[in-house]
Structure formats: structure tokens, C-alpha cells
Design a protein around this motif. Structure first.
Motif, short mmCIF file in Angstrom:
data_model
loop_
_atom_site.label_atom_id
_atom_site.label_comp_id
_atom_site.label_asym_id
_atom_site.label_seq_id
_atom_site.Cartn_x
_atom_site.Cartn_y
_atom_site.Cartn_z
N ARG A 56 0.83 -1.21 0.00
CA ARG A 56 0.00 0.00 0.00
C ARG A 56 0.87 1.26 0.00
N ARG A 57 1.90 1.24 0.86
CA ARG A 57 2.83 2.40 0.92
C ARG A 57 3.52 2.62 -0.43
N GLU A 58 3.98 1.49 -1.02
CA GLU A 58 4.67 1.59 -2.32
C GLU A 58 3.75 2.17 -3.39
N LEU A 59 2.49 1.74 -3.41
CA LEU A 59 1.53 2.21 -4.39
C LEU A 59 1.26 3.71 -4.22
N LEU A 60 1.02 4.11 -2.96
CA LEU A 60 0.69 5.52 -2.71
C LEU A 60 1.87 6.43 -3.04
N GLU A 61 3.08 5.95 -2.76
CA GLU A 61 4.28 6.72 -3.13
C GLU A 61 4.33 6.92 -4.65
N CYS A 62 3.98 5.86 -5.37
CA CYS A 62 3.95 5.89 -6.84
C CYS A 62 2.94 6.93 -7.33
N LEU A 63 1.73 6.91 -6.74
CA LEU A 63 0.67 7.82 -7.16
C LEU A 63 1.00 9.27 -6.80
N ASP A 64 1.63 9.45 -5.62
CA ASP A 64 1.90 10.81 -5.14
C ASP A 64 2.96 11.54 -5.97
N LYS A 65 3.66 10.80 -6.82
CA LYS A 65 4.63 11.46 -7.72
C LYS A 65 3.91 12.33 -8.76
N CYS A 66 2.64 12.02 -9.01
CA CYS A 66 1.82 12.82 -9.95
C CYS A 66 1.03 13.83 -9.13
N LEU A 67 1.39 15.11 -9.23
CA LEU A 67 0.75 16.14 -8.41
C LEU A 67 -0.58 16.55 -9.04
N GLY A 68 -1.60 16.74 -8.19
CA GLY A 68 -2.90 17.17 -8.69
C GLY A 68 -3.89 16.03 -8.80
N SER A 69 -5.08 16.35 -9.32
CA SER A 69 -6.17 15.36 -9.42
C SER A 69 -5.82 14.28 -10.44
N LYS A 70 -6.35 13.07 -10.20
CA LYS A 70 -5.94 11.91 -11.01
C LYS A 70 -7.14 11.07 -11.42
N ALA A 71 -7.01 10.46 -12.59
CA ALA A 71 -7.93 9.38 -13.01
C ALA A 71 -7.07 8.16 -13.30
N LEU A 72 -7.45 7.00 -12.73
CA LEU A 72 -6.72 5.76 -13.00
C LEU A 72 -7.44 4.98 -14.09
N VAL A 73 -6.68 4.54 -15.08
CA VAL A 73 -7.23 3.71 -16.16
C VAL A 73 -6.67 2.31 -15.97
N TRP A 74 -7.57 1.37 -15.63
CA TRP A 74 -7.13 0.04 -15.18
C TRP A 74 -7.14 -0.99 -16.28
#
Length: 622
Positions: A22-40
């Protein structure tokens, strides 16, 4: 350092692994600043759902989630679009199409990112460059989600192709990822002192893991060891067990409906409430989550299906009696006590309703002639009856054009129980399969042979192994079992007998049997720093409940069935067990999925082999 809080009541706490990812994933996402949409990538939504729920992602500015498709992305005003994908070439084509469509639309300016799971691929990056979109993506990231915690004692790598890659294509890349995952577990839970294994893949994994540890040069975290033993088993050490029809509640759900990332989709008509009108009845399959957080499922999952009905009935009576207590409640404190129990009672009543419906669906399947006849045929084979000739039931199945995977599964069971098939019998089956189901199954049959599931007659090892390890048990108590053989109603899984002997009295007592099984036998000791050894012994002696409870991590390379997992849990529950088992597998499998995984493969020289083989078959026919 030297943390000791990872064991709870003698059991390994897999939440630690979940938190790590979970920590690794959130660190990955937090590198992108601002609002996000995930395409799975659709295949990743299940595994990720077990790591991080949507509410947590929302806290990290994830506003939208879309499935990856050819149709392009829905409109959104987010600043970042993040593609979360496996490194597969066909998925790169879809991502490229999405990016080109976005470019064509224009409008609100967005940043585009890609996260590869579990790792980047040069081929995929090359594909994106060829399609002219690689420059649109910011630095590609990778998220190494290798080992997914399914339950408190079960982890899966969800690598569907591991068996085929290792035994058919001689590609051991997946074994490198297994070794890496074992290193991750040792990083979190400390060094595992005792290592045993059986098989070529097991040897491969152990060698790589020991090399990886040497390369660390002592720079690993100083954590008190939480796992006492590591037992690694190749699937080809026991090919018979997964081919047999599982007879546990969990195993049958997986065999009939398919459990995927701890959930199953079932026919909706069984879950319609009495208040619903036929017009309002759902048409979409009902999705049920299956894990031990559901108290009733935790009790039912490892039972032989013949014991499920009486257990559900008993539970229903108990719940009815507890609901009736409200009539007896006279005082305010009695009423308050009843009200405090109410949410739990309602939860169990709802669970009872669900599992009653599931049990009815299973019974509809197990009561059929097809199921009973197939089971009877399997029982004959494992008992060594009718194994050396063409079996009339298998011939009937081919004549009725029953599913080819069912037919191949039975032929493979016969082959395993007879130490291969006589040339005449094998050629007859091959001819029948090809003539009935099509010439494309020449490749399937070749793959089954190469993987060892189907083979010409050789030395008769199965009767010796069957007798030495007591794989056949005549008197089986399915309601209150006293032996692991209850999971297949009289057959004890060879893999779990090996685990049983490993725990007590040790593998040295079965050296002769181990020598009859394929691949090397591995025994390694990893040295633990003295300070950590002392700390470990002081912890176990100060917790009487944990004192004799050793933790063994059992790794299945090439897959494991729910019936085998049930048998391991049964061993751990015995009064004299002294051992907790944690299961680590490349994939949870069934006989059907094992056979299907070998059905089509673009292996080299197929045309030449088919030509030669076709001539051979014709010659033997003439």
C-alpha cells in the motif's frame, strides 16, 4: 530494528505485507501532483482491490477510475491520467489508441503517466514508441505487486502462466520473481533459518534466493525471524492431486464457478429476495466475496461438501434460537444485551442465506450423473483399478463429445496412476481426441506429454509411493475427519503428505520415497545472527500460546488447489500439530485450469513435429 510484533497468536500477520504494498503504491501515485484518473487493465482491479480500497485512493486525489478499453477515455477534468497495466503488447496498443484519441479531442490539458505492474518491459516501451505515443507519457513507473495477500494464511502471485513457462517452454523467469518475493518476505519478517524443497524449480528458486542474500552483503534489516521453515514444492512433484475433482466446499466453488481474487460470480436467480417481483429480478451475476472475515464461510470452506449441509442446518437452528431470545428478554439490561448482539446476528443470518444458496447450486452439480460417473472413474484410477487399458467411461465421454478438458483430465489421471500409459492405449486415446475434437489438439496432447501430465508407460512408482505415504485411506470420516484424505474422500494429496512428514518426523524418514519423485531434494540452513536467535527464543518462551507453534511457509511452484490448502489448515488445527502453515503460491488452480493452460502454445517446430507425429499415428492405426 529487531521488531517482534509480526506474529499474532502464533500466526504470521500478513497485514504487514499488505501495508508494505500500500505504501509503495501511494508513493507511486503521489509522484503525480494534482487530481488523477486511474485507467485500469481489467486483470489488475481484483488484486489492487485487495491492497488499497477506493476510499484510500481518494485521499490521494484519485477522482475517477476507468477500465482500459478500445472505446477511449470518458471525459474528465482531472490533471493526470494514469494507466495501470501489465506489460502486455496488446494492452500497449489499447493505451496508444486511447492517447491518440485524447490528442485528437484536444480540450483540457492533461499529463499522461503509465505504471507497469509488476515491472517495466523494454518490448512494451518499444511498442509505444512505434505507435508514436511514448513521448506523450511522463517517466514510466513500475509497481512491483508480486505477492497478493488473499487471506490471513494465503498469498498468491497470480501468475497464470508459471506452470506452462517452466515445464513447457523452459522459461524460468517466473521463478526469479518467486525468489524476489521470498526476499521481500524476509525483509518484512526476518530471515527464514530452515529451507527444504523438492524439484528442479525449487532448486532454482533456492539458489537465486541465496545468491540475492549474498549480494546484500549483510545489509538486510535486523528483524527477529518470524518464520521457522520454508518448504518449496514443484507442482510436477505431484501432478495427480490438482487433476482430481476437489470435494471441499471451497474447492467445488472454484471447480464449478471459478474463484477469482477471493470473489465468485454466481447465477443471480438464486439470490432473489421473496419481496422482489420477477420484473425486478437481477440479470447480472451476483458477486460474492469469499474470505475468512465472513465467519460462516471460514467454518465451511475447508469442509468436505458432504458435511456442509448438516453444519449449515445446525447454524440456522442456533441463529433462530438466538433471535427468539428477544421474547424472553424482560428487563432493560436483557433488552440492551439482545440489541447489542443484533448486528452480528443479522450478519450471520445474511451469510447463512448466501451460503445456503451456494450449497444448493453446488448440489445441483454434484448430483448429476456426469459428476458422479467422473468421480467413480477417478476413484478407480487412484486405487489402481482399470488403469492399464482404454477405460470405457473415457470412451463414453469422447463419444458424447463432453468438454475436451474433462476428457484430457481423466486421461492424465489414468496416466499418473499407471506411471504412464501403454503405447497402444496412449495412441488410441490420441487418435480418438484428434478425430473427435479436431487436429488443433495434436498440439495440446504434445504439450501435455512435454509437461509430464501424459506419458508413455515407465517404471511403476505410483503404487510404491501410494503405499509408503498412505495416499489411499479406506475409512474416511467426512463429517469429523481424522486425516487429510477427507478433502478428496479417501485420497490424501501427495503434496500435503510431504508437508506432514516434513513437520514430523522429518524428511529423512522418507528418503526412499523422495528419491522416486522428480527433481532434487533441497536442504539448506540460513545462519541467523546470534542476538536475533536469542531474542527469538526469549519471545517464544514468554508466550506460552506461541511457545511450540512453529510457522512454516509452504511455497507451491506451478499452483495449488483449494483442497490442498484445506488439508494444510486441517493439519495445523490438530492438537499435536505445533505448526502453523502459511501458503504462498504462483496461482490457485483447478484441474481444468491446469489442462487449459497447456491447450494452446506457440512452441517452436510445431509444424515439423505434427507432420512426424501424424505419420506415426497413421502407421500405428494401420
Amino acid at each position: 530494528m529487531g521488531s517482534t510484533g509480526h506474529l499474532s497468536n502464533g500466526k504470521l500477520n500478513l497485514n504487514l505485507l499488505r501495508d508494505y504494498y500500500r505504501r509503495e503504491l501511494l508513493e507511486c501515485l503521489d509522484k503525480c501532483l494534482g487530481s488523477k484518473a486511474l485507467v485500469w487493465d481489467d486483470a489488475l482491479t481484483g488484486p489492487f482491490g485487495l491492497i488499497a480500497e477506493y476510499s484510500l485512493l481518494k485521499e490521494h486525489e484519485v477522482e475517477k477510475m476507468f477500465p482500459l478499453s478500445d472505446k477511449g477515455l470518458p471525459p474528465s477534468n482531472v490533471q493526470n491520467i494514469i494507466f495501470v497495466t501489465r506489460p502486455k503488447l496488446h494492452l500497449m496498443e489499447q493505451i496508444a489508441q486511447n492517447l491518440l484519441q485524447e490528442e485528437h479531442k484536444g480540450g483540457f490539458r492533461k499529463e499522461y503517466h503509465i505504471i507497469f505492474v509488476p515491472r517495466k518491459s523494454l518490448l512494451c516501451e518499444k511498442k509505444l514508441k512505434e505507435m508514436g505515443v511514448y513521448g506523450t507519457l511522463n517517466n514510466p513507473e513500475e509497481f512491483n505487486l508480486s505477492l497478493i495477500p488473499f487471506d490471513s494464511d494465503l498469498m498468491s502471485m497470480e501468475m497464470e502462466g508459471a506452470f506452462k513457462e517452466c515445464y513447457l517452454e523452459n522459461d524460468y523467469t517466473s521463478m526469479f520473481y518467486v525468489a524476489q518475493s521470498l526476499m521481500t518476505l524476509q525483509f518484512l519478517y526476518g530471515i527464514i533459518p530452515n529451507i527444504n524443497g523438492k524439484g528442479d524449480c525449487a532448486k532454482n528458486v533456492v539458489d537465486m534466493m541465496l545468491r540475492m542474500r549474498r549480494e546484500l552483503g549483510g545489509r538486510e534489516p535486523q528483524i527477529t525471524p518470524q518464520i521457522d521453515s520454508l518448504l518449496i514444492l514443484d507442482r510436477n512433484v505431484d501432478l495427480l492431486t490438482p487433476l482430481l475433482s476437489q470435494l471441499t466446499y471451497d474447492g467445488l466453488i472454484d471447480e464449478i464457478f471459478g474463484i477469482n481474487n477471493t470473489s465468485v460470480k454466481l447465477p443471480p436467480e438464486k439470490f432473489v429476495s421473496s419481496s422482489q417481483s420477477p420484473e425486478d429480478a437481477p440479470t447480472e451475476k451476483k458477486k460474492i466475496i469469499l474470505n475468512s472475515s465472513d465467519e460462516l464461510y471460514g467454518e465451511l470452506r475447508d469442509k468436505n461438501f458432504n458435511a456442509v449441509g448438516s453444519l449449515v442446518s445446525k447454524k440456522a437452528k442456533t441463529i433462530t434460537a438466538e433471535f427468539d431470545e428477544r421474547h424472553a428478554a424482560k428487563t432493560v439490561s436483557e433488552m440492551k444485551h439482545f440489541v447489542s448482539k443484533l448486528p452480528h446476528l443479522q450478519q450471520i443470518r445474511q451469510s447463512l442465506s448466501i451460503h445456503t444458496s451456494i450449497a444448493e447450486l453446488i448440489k445441483e452439480h454434484t448430483d448429476t450423473e456426469e459428476f458422479m460417473d467422473s468421480l467413480r472413474c477417478q476413484q478407480e484410477f487412484i486405487n489402481g483399478l482399470e488403469t492399464d487399458k482404454v477405460h470405457p467411461y473415457v470412451e463414453d465421454c469422447i463419444g458424447k463429445m463432453e468438454p475436451v478438458d474433462k476428457v484430457l483430465r481423466l486421461i492424465c489421471i489414468q496416466s499418473c496412476c499407471n506411471n504412464g500409459l501403454k503405447a497402444k492405449v496412449l495412441d488410441h486415446y490420441k487418435r480418438e481426441v484428434i478425430q473427435t475434437y479436431g487436429y488443433e489438439h495434436m498440439i495440446t496432447l504434445m504439450n501435455l506429454e512435454k509437461a509430464g501430465l501424459l506419458r508413455p508407460h515407465g517404471q511403476r512408482n505410483y503404487p510404491t509411493i501410494r503405499k509408503s505415504l498412505r495416499l489411499i485411506v479406506d475409512e474416511v470420516n467426512e463429517q469429523n475427519p481424522n486425516d487429510i484424505s477427507y478433502v478428496y474422500s479417501g485420497y490424501a494429496p501427495l503434496s500435503i503428505r510431504l508437508a506432514q512428514h516434513h513437520a514430523r518426523p522429518g524428511w529423512r524418514s522418507i528418503t526412499e520415497v523422495l528419491n522416486l519423485l522428480p527433481g532434487p531434494t533441497i536442504e539448506e540452513i540460513q545462519q541467523i545472527p546470534v542476538a536475533l536467535r536469542k531474542r527469538r527464543s526469549s519471545i517464544t518462551s514468554s508466550h506460552s500460546s506461541v511457545m511450540d507453534q512453529k510457522v512454516t511457509l509452504v511455497v507451491f511452484l506451478g499452483g495449488v488447489t483449494f483442497a490442498e490448502i484445506a488439508a494444510l489448515r486441517f493439519l495445523a488445527q490438530q492438537d499435536d500439530a505445533g505448526c502453523e502453515y502459511i501458503v504462498f503460491t504462483t496461482k490457485v488452480i483447478t484441474g481444468e485450469s491446469l489442462v487449459n493452460s497447456l491447450m494452446d502454445s506457440g512452441t517452436v517446430n510445431v509444424t515439423n513435429k505434427l507432420h512426424v507425429w501424424g505419420h506415426r499415428l497413421c502407421d500405428s492405426h494401420n
